[in-house]
Every structure is written in structure tokens, then in C-alpha cells.
Design a protein around this motif. Structure first.
Motif, PDB file in Angstrom:
ATOM      1  N   VAL A  52     -23.448  44.435  -0.735  1.00 50.49           N
ATOM      2  CA  VAL A  52     -22.658  44.619   0.485  1.00 50.49           C
ATOM      3  C   VAL A  52     -21.887  45.925   0.356  1.00 50.49           C
ATOM      4  O   VAL A  52     -21.136  46.114  -0.603  1.00 50.49           O
ATOM      5  N   TRP A  54     -18.999  47.504   0.851  1.00 43.92           N
ATOM      6  CA  TRP A  54     -17.646  47.113   1.244  1.00 43.92           C
ATOM      7  C   TRP A  54     -16.841  48.271   1.820  1.00 43.92           C
ATOM      8  O   TRP A  54     -15.992  48.061   2.705  1.00 43.92           O
ATOM      9  N   PHE A 111     -23.995  39.278   8.274  1.00 46.19           N
ATOM     10  CA  PHE A 111     -23.359  38.191   7.534  1.00 46.19           C
ATOM     11  C   PHE A 111     -23.818  36.828   8.045  1.00 46.19           C
ATOM     12  O   PHE A 111     -23.904  35.879   7.282  1.00 46.19           O
ATOM     13  N   ARG A 112     -24.124  36.732   9.346  1.00 45.25           N
ATOM     14  CA  ARG A 112     -24.628  35.478   9.901  1.00 45.25           C
ATOM     15  C   ARG A 112     -26.079  35.227   9.531  1.00 45.25           C
ATOM     16  O   ARG A 112     -26.573  34.123   9.656  1.00 45.25           O
ATOM     17  N   TYR A 119     -28.739  45.791   6.028  1.00 43.26           N
ATOM     18  CA  TYR A 119     -27.827  46.839   5.591  1.00 43.26           C
ATOM     19  C   TYR A 119     -28.479  48.216   5.656  1.00 43.26           C
ATOM     20  O   TYR A 119     -27.786  49.223   5.644  1.00 43.26           O
TER      21      TYR A 119
END
Length: 127
Positions: A52, A54, A111-112, A119
């Protein structure tokens, strides 16, 4: 059964039948070896889950909140004082809100786990 007798009696002589069936059996074995799903050439490594980014998530959320705040401040200024005082806030708010809301929406979909969002679609600051 009738067709089998005809094949044995008239179509092929016994030597040709043996060589044909031997060839057919060897081809079946070769195909079985080539198409064996447990063979090493078909072994696939499962790629690790993507990391991820961030910093990019933080930047998207920062742009989204800054843009929303500046747009709300610009709207309030517009109704209190007028267009000339509200224009800079509305322009800066729009510049921040548009990319911030787009990337925030993209991250929410990722995220879902919605198919089609990855990404790889987002430029990252984490490289």
C-alpha cells in the motif's frame, strides 16, 4: 461391436494395426507428459500482495480535505463579501479538491476490493 469387427477384419492388416495403435499410445503418453499440470513448467508462483503506497494515500486525503475546506471557505466568503474575495479560495479549492477526490475514490475502491481498480493505476510517491 459390428464396426470393431469390420475394422479388425478388412480395414488394416494386423501389423499396421499394431503399429498404428502403438503410435497412438505413445502420442497419448507424450501428450499426457506435456500437459501434466503438476509439471515444473506449469508451476506458478503466486505474486505477493502489492504494498500500500501510504504516502500517496496521505497526499490524496490531504488534497481532498484541503480542497473541501477551501471550497467551503470560498463559498462562505462569496455569500458574505462577493466574487472578488471568494475567487482565489474557490480556484485553489478546486485545484486541490479535483485530484484529491479522484484519488481518494480510487483508494476506497481498491481497499473495498472492487475488480478493475489496482495500485498500478495511481502514481506513487513511495518509489
Amino acid at each position: 461391436i459390428c464396426e470393431l469387427r469390420i475394422c479388425r477384419s478388412t480395414s488394416f492388416p494386423p501389423a499396421a494395426r499394431r503399429s498404428y495403435y502403438g503410435w497412438l499410445a505413445s502420442m497419448a503418453q507424450v501428450l499426457q507428459e506435456e500437459l501434466d499440470p503438476d509439471a515444473p513448467q506449469f508451476a506458478m508462483e503466486v505474486p505477493p500482495p502489492p504494498k500500500v503506497p501510504w504516502k500517496t494515500v496521505g497526499m490524496a486525503l490531504l488534497l481532498f480535505t484541503m480542497g473541501t475546506t477551501l471550497l467551503l471557505m470560498g463559498t462562505g466568503t462569496f455569500f458574505r463579501t462577493g466574487v472578488s474575495a471568494a475567487t482565489p479560495l474557490l480556484v485553489l479549492g478546486s485545484i486541490c479538491f479535483i485530484p484529491g477526490s479522484y484519488y481518494t475514490f480510487m483508494f476506497i475502491q481498491i481497499f473495498r476490493g472492487v475488480p478493475g481498480y489496482t495500485y498500478l493505476d495511481i502514481p506513487s510517491y513511495d518509489d
